[in-house]
Design a protein around this motif. Structure first.
Motif, PDB file in Angstrom:
ATOM      1  N   ARG A   1       1.880   7.211   6.805  1.00 29.72           N
ATOM      2  CA  ARG A   1       2.145   8.573   7.418  1.00 29.72           C
ATOM      3  C   ARG A   1       2.912   9.330   6.542  1.00 29.72           C
ATOM      4  O   ARG A   1       3.693   8.898   5.674  1.00 29.72           O
ATOM      5  N   ALA A   2       2.708  10.583   6.816  1.00 31.81           N
ATOM      6  CA  ALA A   2       3.385  11.694   6.137  1.00 31.81           C
ATOM      7  C   ALA A   2       4.773  11.692   6.068  1.00 31.81           C
ATOM      8  O   ALA A   2       5.421  11.911   5.035  1.00 31.81           O
ATOM      9  N   ASP A   3       5.469  11.171   7.194  1.00 36.17           N
ATOM     10  CA  ASP A   3       6.970  10.996   7.379  1.00 36.17           C
ATOM     11  C   ASP A   3       7.546   9.712   6.699  1.00 36.17           C
ATOM     12  O   ASP A   3       8.600   9.329   6.837  1.00 36.17           O
ATOM     13  N   GLY A   4       6.534   8.889   6.165  1.00 43.40           N
ATOM     14  CA  GLY A   4       6.908   7.556   5.354  1.00 43.40           C
ATOM     15  C   GLY A   4       6.820   6.418   6.189  1.00 43.40           C
ATOM     16  O   GLY A   4       7.032   5.397   5.694  1.00 43.40           O
TER      17      GLY A   4
ATOM     18  N   GLY B   1       4.477  13.555   2.578  1.00 45.89           N
ATOM     19  CA  GLY B   1       4.013  14.788   3.090  1.00 45.89           C
ATOM     20  C   GLY B   1       2.359  14.876   3.450  1.00 45.89           C
ATOM     21  O   GLY B   1       2.042  15.747   4.306  1.00 45.89           O
ATOM     22  N   GLN B   2       1.736  13.695   3.267  1.00 49.76           N
ATOM     23  CA  GLN B   2       0.466  13.465   3.593  1.00 49.76           C
ATOM     24  C   GLN B   2       0.051  12.268   4.218  1.00 49.76           C
ATOM     25  O   GLN B   2       0.871  11.011   3.925  1.00 49.76           O
ATOM     26  N   THR B   3      -0.840  12.037   5.045  1.00 46.15           N
ATOM     27  CA  THR B   3      -1.232  10.775   5.905  1.00 46.15           C
ATOM     28  C   THR B   3      -2.279  10.165   5.071  1.00 46.15           C
ATOM     29  O   THR B   3      -3.360  10.809   4.870  1.00 46.15           O
TER      30      THR B   3
ATOM     31  N   PHE C   1      -6.020   6.024  15.195  1.00 48.65           N
ATOM     32  CA  PHE C   1      -4.726   6.044  14.536  1.00 48.65           C
ATOM     33  C   PHE C   1      -4.486   6.628  13.224  1.00 48.65           C
ATOM     34  O   PHE C   1      -3.218   6.804  12.607  1.00 48.65           O
ATOM     35  N   GLY C   2      -5.502   7.392  12.642  1.00 49.33           N
ATOM     36  CA  GLY C   2      -5.359   7.898  11.353  1.00 49.33           C
ATOM     37  C   GLY C   2      -4.615   9.365  11.232  1.00 49.33           C
ATOM     38  O   GLY C   2      -4.289   9.854  10.326  1.00 49.33           O
TER      39      GLY C   2
ATOM     40  N   HIS D   1       0.878  -1.232   0.079  1.00 47.17           N
ATOM     41  CA  HIS D   1      -0.216  -0.056   0.062  1.00 47.17           C
ATOM     42  C   HIS D   1       0.830   1.232   0.173  1.00 47.17           C
ATOM     43  O   HIS D   1       0.504   2.164  -0.811  1.00 47.17           O
ATOM     44  N   GLN D   2       1.910   1.138   0.824  1.00 47.36           N
ATOM     45  CA  GLN D   2       3.010   2.479   0.799  1.00 47.36           C
ATOM     46  C   GLN D   2       3.318   2.768  -0.557  1.00 47.36           C
ATOM     47  O   GLN D   2       3.413   3.829  -0.796  1.00 47.36           O
TER      48      GLN D   2
END
Length: 383
Positions: free
Chosen positions: A193-196, A175-177, A300-301, A167-168
């Protein structure tokens, strides 16, 4: 042994085409894709599916529950039948794409989960997927990568979900979740997550309870577009009882299956609602699935503003409407808008996992499964 295997597979692993086959807890059949990794990011070239006939479906459902007679023999026969269903889908994919079997590096075959108990009280655990990968390799002439969950469990992980890493790569946005929700028989959520970093876990039942109720009372495999559920009224007391399931409050990493969310579990909750209308129970089961998923997304989102839905449940308009209502401020759409139709996502993930295995690369994420670290997943059955 390692040297011999490498010699057999060294050239095969470099071929760009991979097949992924998925038969999930919904027990509706097999989905398959042929994916091309020539450019690094997989592109689906063909998609095919094959429904289970009624006897095989009934046997697979029965094998999900302990206590039957002659289970080893029956499981072996079911595994053979499943391999033949897989081979049928492979033949359809090759015919659609007009490519020979020799062009395909490997098949990633999930198998049919009949037990998933990664954490037992004595600290041991296991996961069991029926399938006969040796027979599938013989029938197709293609290398098969199977048993993709056991190594993660052996390393202290849940063995599931395995799709968040995929999925990732496909749906993540720098930069986006972004949230990705797979609604199969069981629902699992990926938090990209935005940070990878990635979090993923099973968040409750997907279609399993709804489909079972529909099959019992309407004689249909599923509630098409959720119309039957939409005709009923949610029973608040029943919904509250269902949502009180301890698994839903358990923090990740966690995974589940029909070992928990099965008919006996539902029947125990329905004892106090014997007079309820059938459509009201269906409406409540749909709301239960939507609420469990929405609760997980809220918990958790983070700052996610997008929820991408895949799996068979993505075709249930009523369920998507309820997710949207329960998650104001989050756009609920299917993965089709991101270039991958909902029913192709999991099969594509197992094509990717087969490729990871042949290339000697990890397929799990310890942040998702709780394993001690990254592991190469799968057992290889050369063509």
């Amino acid at each position: 042994m390692t040297i011999a295997t490498h010699s057999v597979l060294s050239g095969t692993a470099q071929r760009p085409l991979y097949i992924g086959l998925m038969s999930g807890t919904s027990l509706d059949g097999v989905d398959g894709v042929l994916a091309d990794y020539a450019t690094g990011a997989g592109q689906v070239l063909a998609h095919a599916s094959c429904g289970f006939d009624a006897p095989l479906r009934a046997e697979l459902l029965a094998l999900n529950s302990p206590g039957g007679t002659d289970e080893l023999h029956r499981a072996a026969l079911a595994a053979n039948a499943l391999a033949r269903s897989y081979a049928t889908v492979v033949a359809q994919l090759l015919a659609q794409a007009r490519v020979p079997a020799t062009a395909v590096a490997a098949i990633g075959a999930h198998g049919q989960t009949v037990r998933h108990r990664p954490q037992l009280f004595d600290g041991t655990g296991y996961t069991l997927q029926l399938g006969n990968p040796a027979l599938l390799a013989e029938l197709t002439g293609i290398t098969v990568v199977a048993d993709l969950r056991s190594r993660d469990v052996a390393a202290g992980g849940q063995g599931a979900p395995l799709v968040p890493a995929f999925h990732q790569g496909v749906f993540g946005r720098g930069g986006q979740t972004v949230l990705a929700l797979n609604l199969g028989g069981i629902a699992n959520l990926s938090v990209l997550r935005a940070d990878g970093s990635v979090l993923g876990f099973d968040c409750g039942p997907g279609n399993a309870l709804m489909d079972g109720w529909c099959q019992q009372h309407l004689g249909l495999d599923f509630d098409e577009n959720g119309r039957w559920a939409a005709s009923g009224r949610v029973l608040p007391a029943l919904l509250a009882a269902l949502l009180d399931e301890p698994f839903l409050r358990q923090p990740p990493p966690k995974s589940t299956g029909r070992d928990l969310f099965h008919r006996a579990w539902l029947d125990a909750h329905l004892q106090s609602f014997a007079g309820a209308r059938r459509e009201d129970v269906q409406a409540t089961l749909a709301e239960f699935t939507a609420a469990a998923c929405a609760n997980a997304a809220r918990a958790f989102g983070g700052a996610a503003q997008e929820l991408l839905v895949c799996g068979g449940g993505a075709l249930n308009g009523h369920l998507l409407d309820r997710l949207g209502a329960l998650l104001p401020g989050i756009a609920v759409t299917t993965t089709a808008g991101r270039g991958l139709p909902p029913q192709q996502v999991e099969a594509a993930a197992f094509a990717w996992l087969a490729r990871q295995c042949l290339l000697g690369l990890p397929g799990n994420l310890a942040s998702v499964t709780g394993a001690h670290g990254p592991r190469i997943l799968g057992a290889i059955y050369p063509a």
